[in-house]
Design an enzyme around this catalytic site. Sequence first.
Site, PDB file in Angstrom:
ATOM      1  N   SER A  75      42.244  47.071 -43.639  1.00  0.00           N
ATOM      2  CA  SER A  75      41.129  47.360 -44.097  1.00  0.00           C
ATOM      3  C   SER A  75      40.067  46.378 -43.180  1.00  0.00           C
ATOM      4  O   SER A  75      38.374  47.517 -43.089  1.00  0.00           O
ATOM      5  CB  SER A  75      41.112  48.140 -45.041  1.00  0.00           C
ATOM      6  OG  SER A  75      40.890  47.145 -45.928  1.00  0.00           O
TER       7      SER A  75
ATOM      8  N   LYS B 191      36.679  44.755 -49.662  1.00  0.00           N
ATOM      9  CA  LYS B 191      35.987  45.287 -49.179  1.00  0.00           C
ATOM     10  C   LYS B 191      34.866  44.749 -49.151  1.00  0.00           C
ATOM     11  O   LYS B 191      34.441  44.333 -49.849  1.00  0.00           O
ATOM     12  CB  LYS B 191      35.970  46.966 -49.738  1.00  0.00           C
ATOM     13  CG  LYS B 191      37.909  47.806 -50.340  1.00  0.00           C
ATOM     14  CD  LYS B 191      38.554  47.701 -48.901  1.00  0.00           C
ATOM     15  CE  LYS B 191      39.223  48.215 -49.200  1.00  0.00           C
ATOM     16  NZ  LYS B 191      39.964  48.509 -48.405  1.00  0.00           N
TER      17      LYS B 191
END
Length: 170
Positions: A40, A83
Site C-alpha cells: 500500500s 499510511k
Amino acid sequence: MFRSVLGKTLGFVGYTVQYGCIAHCAFEYIGEFVVCSGPSMEPTIVNHDIVFSERMSRQQCKIQKGDIIIAKSPFDPNMNICKRVTGLEGDKVCTSSPSDLFKAHTYVPKGHVWLEGDNLRNSSDSRSYGPIPYALIRGRVCLKLWPLHSFGSLSESPTRRIIKARSDSD
C-alpha cells in the site's frame, strides 16, 4: 557460598528489571522500529523495509498532512497500518477513486485523520473504512533504516495529492 550466588542472582534480576523498564519507556514514549509489509505504501515504502517511528509528534498533537504514520488498524487491534495523512479534522477530502465519474467529498470530523496509501490502486485506507480516530495513531515515521541504499528521511507523496493549507504569513 549460597549467599554469594543468591546475591549475584538478585543483582542480575535487578539490573534486568531496570534495563527492561528503560527499554519499555523508550519504545513507548520515544519511538520504535517497524518492519513494514504490504504494497500500500509503494514506492515510498516497500515490503520488508524497516523504518523508525517516533512517538513525540503524536503525543504533542503535531501530526501534519503528508506525514506517514503507524496506527492501529480500525478493524484488528493486533495489527498496525502504515499510511500517509492526507486530511486533518475539518478538511474536505475526496472519498471517491480517481476513475469515478462523480466525485464524492466528506469533511474529516474532529479528533480524526484521513489516511491513504501512496499506492492508491492497491491500498485499503480511509477511502474504504473512513477517517480514523487520532487515538489510534502510534507514531510518525521519520526515517527509513533498511535497505541501506535508501537510508534517510522519506520523500513526499508520489501521488502529489496532498495540498497543504497556506499559512497567514504566505
